[in-house]
Design a protein around this motif. Structure first.
Motif, PDB file in Angstrom:
ATOM      1  N   PHE A 194      41.239  51.465  47.587  1.00 12.67           N
ATOM      2  CA  PHE A 194      41.616  50.830  48.841  1.00 12.67           C
ATOM      3  C   PHE A 194      42.578  51.714  49.632  1.00 12.67           C
ATOM      4  N   ASP A 195      42.374  51.820  50.938  1.00 11.23           N
ATOM      5  CA  ASP A 195      43.319  52.457  51.836  1.00 11.23           C
ATOM      6  C   ASP A 195      44.192  51.341  52.410  1.00 11.23           C
ATOM      7  N   ALA A 196      45.500  51.454  52.229  1.00 13.80           N
ATOM      8  CA  ALA A 196      46.425  50.373  52.597  1.00 13.80           C
ATOM      9  C   ALA A 196      46.280  49.954  54.053  1.00 13.80           C
ATOM     10  N   LYS A 197      46.246  50.913  54.959  1.00 13.97           N
ATOM     11  CA  LYS A 197      46.167  50.590  56.390  1.00 13.97           C
ATOM     12  C   LYS A 197      44.874  49.827  56.699  1.00 13.97           C
ATOM     13  N   ASP A 198      43.759  50.324  56.175  1.00 11.92           N
ATOM     14  CA  ASP A 198      42.466  49.664  56.413  1.00 11.92           C
ATOM     15  C   ASP A 198      42.458  48.254  55.830  1.00 11.92           C
ATOM     16  N   VAL A 199      43.010  48.098  54.644  1.00  9.10           N
ATOM     17  CA  VAL A 199      43.037  46.791  53.984  1.00  9.10           C
ATOM     18  C   VAL A 199      43.891  45.806  54.790  1.00  9.10           C
ATOM     19  N   ILE A 200      45.057  46.250  55.209  1.00  9.89           N
ATOM     20  CA  ILE A 200      45.957  45.371  55.967  1.00  9.89           C
ATOM     21  C   ILE A 200      45.290  44.928  57.262  1.00  9.89           C
ATOM     22  N   GLU A 201      44.691  45.867  57.979  1.00  8.22           N
ATOM     23  CA  GLU A 201      44.026  45.523  59.234  1.00  8.22           C
ATOM     24  C   GLU A 201      42.816  44.618  59.009  1.00  8.22           C
ATOM     25  N   ALA A 202      42.047  44.882  57.959  1.00  7.82           N
ATOM     26  CA  ALA A 202      40.878  44.052  57.660  1.00  7.82           C
ATOM     27  C   ALA A 202      41.306  42.629  57.299  1.00  7.82           C
ATOM     28  N   CYS A 203      42.357  42.509  56.499  1.00  5.25           N
ATOM     29  CA  CYS A 203      42.825  41.177  56.099  1.00  5.25           C
ATOM     30  C   CYS A 203      43.382  40.413  57.298  1.00  5.25           C
ATOM     31  N   LEU A 204      44.078  41.101  58.187  1.00  6.99           N
ATOM     32  CA  LEU A 204      44.572  40.444  59.398  1.00  6.99           C
ATOM     33  C   LEU A 204      43.407  39.987  60.262  1.00  6.99           C
ATOM     34  N   HIS A 205      42.416  40.856  60.410  1.00  7.67           N
ATOM     35  CA  HIS A 205      41.235  40.524  61.217  1.00  7.67           C
ATOM     36  C   HIS A 205      40.488  39.322  60.632  1.00  7.67           C
ATOM     37  N   GLN A 206      40.464  39.263  59.326  1.00  8.93           N
ATOM     38  CA  GLN A 206      39.744  38.198  58.631  1.00  8.93           C
ATOM     39  C   GLN A 206      40.635  36.974  58.385  1.00  8.93           C
ATOM     40  N   ARG A 207      41.904  37.078  58.761  1.00  7.24           N
ATOM     41  CA  ARG A 207      42.890  36.010  58.614  1.00  7.24           C
ATOM     42  C   ARG A 207      43.137  35.628  57.153  1.00  7.24           C
ATOM     43  N   LEU A 208      43.228  36.649  56.304  1.00  4.39           N
ATOM     44  CA  LEU A 208      43.523  36.440  54.896  1.00  4.39           C
ATOM     45  C   LEU A 208      44.998  36.736  54.662  1.00  4.39           C
ATOM     46  N   TYR A 209      45.680  35.837  54.010  1.00  3.93           N
ATOM     47  CA  TYR A 209      47.101  36.035  53.693  1.00  3.93           C
ATOM     48  C   TYR A 209      47.865  36.534  54.925  1.00  3.93           C
ATOM     49  N   GLU A 210      47.638  35.850  56.046  1.00  2.00           N
ATOM     50  CA  GLU A 210      48.172  36.301  57.338  1.00  2.00           C
ATOM     51  C   GLU A 210      49.671  36.575  57.364  1.00  2.00           C
ATOM     52  N   PRO A 211      50.510  35.647  56.897  1.00  2.00           N
ATOM     53  CA  PRO A 211      51.958  35.935  56.965  1.00  2.00           C
ATOM     54  C   PRO A 211      52.322  37.211  56.206  1.00  2.00           C
ATOM     55  N   LEU A 212      51.714  37.397  55.043  1.00  2.00           N
ATOM     56  CA  LEU A 212      51.979  38.572  54.221  1.00  2.00           C
ATOM     57  C   LEU A 212      51.575  39.850  54.949  1.00  2.00           C
ATOM     58  N   PHE A 213      50.357  39.878  55.466  1.00  2.00           N
ATOM     59  CA  PHE A 213      49.861  41.107  56.073  1.00  2.00           C
ATOM     60  C   PHE A 213      50.461  41.367  57.456  1.00  2.00           C
ATOM     61  N   LYS A 214      50.957  40.328  58.111  1.00  2.00           N
ATOM     62  CA  LYS A 214      51.698  40.556  59.363  1.00  2.00           C
ATOM     63  C   LYS A 214      52.974  41.322  59.049  1.00  2.00           C
ATOM     64  N   GLU A 215      53.662  40.926  57.968  1.00  4.60           N
ATOM     65  CA  GLU A 215      54.870  41.644  57.561  1.00  4.60           C
ATOM     66  C   GLU A 215      54.549  43.070  57.110  1.00  4.60           C
ATOM     67  N   PHE A 216      53.476  43.223  56.345  1.00  7.11           N
ATOM     68  CA  PHE A 216      53.098  44.541  55.853  1.00  7.11           C
ATOM     69  C   PHE A 216      52.672  45.457  57.007  1.00  7.11           C
ATOM     70  N   HIS A 217      52.063  44.872  58.037  1.00  5.07           N
ATOM     71  CA  HIS A 217      51.636  45.668  59.187  1.00  5.07           C
ATOM     72  C   HIS A 217      52.844  46.289  59.882  1.00  5.07           C
ATOM     73  N   LYS A 218      53.954  45.573  59.897  1.00  2.41           N
ATOM     74  CA  LYS A 218      55.198  46.107  60.491  1.00  2.41           C
ATOM     75  C   LYS A 218      55.712  47.301  59.701  1.00  2.41           C
ATOM     76  N   CYS A 219      55.365  47.376  58.422  1.00  6.06           N
ATOM     77  CA  CYS A 219      55.846  48.456  57.546  1.00  6.06           C
ATOM     78  C   CYS A 219      55.013  49.728  57.653  1.00  6.06           C
ATOM     79  N   LEU A 220      53.851  49.630  58.287  1.00  8.13           N
ATOM     80  CA  LEU A 220      52.984  50.820  58.369  1.00  8.13           C
ATOM     81  C   LEU A 220      53.613  51.912  59.211  1.00  8.13           C
TER      82      LEU A 220
END
Length: 112
Positions: free
Chosen positions: A86-112
């Motif tokens: 898995f590529d972290a950036k791709d996974v985070i963006e895909a999960c956000l797009h798919q609305r999976l674990y949204e609060p978690l990946f919104k925070e992780f997206h800020k860390c990219l």
């Protein structure tokens, strides 16, 4: 692994990817499934990833309850635990797009 075992493993992977493709027909926005298929990720690896996300989500909720506002240490733990395919950036963006674990990946997206 013998030839038969290797072939069986490949057939299982193809069957899993076929099931994901069928789901994508009715909802083409399933970005995580696209990543799984493109990177040849197995069903077991996806289950491990989902467990990781559930654990990280719980930890983040606990940290928020304790007043944490910086989630970089949790993000680093996520990066360390993320399966190699898995590529972290791709996974985070895909999960956000798919609305999976949204609060978690919104925070992780800020860390990219």
């Amino acid at each position: 692994m013998d030839k038969y075992g290797e072939l069986q493993s490949r057939v299982n992977l193809l069957e899993y990817h076929q099931r994901l493709l069928l789901k994508m027909i009715s909802d083409p926005n399933l970005e995580l499934f696209r990543l799984v298929i493109e990177n040849g990720i197995s069903e077991q690896e996806v289950q491990t990833f989902q467990k990781l996300c559930e654990d990280m989500n719980k930890k983040m909720e606990e940290q928020k309850a304790e007043g944490f506002i910086n989630f970089h240490p949790l993000f680093n733990e996520f990066l360390y635990s993320l399966p190699a395919k898995f590529d972290a950036k791709d996974v985070i963006e895909a999960c956000l797009h798919q609305r999976l674990y949204e609060p978690l990946f919104k925070e992780f997206h800020k860390c990219l």
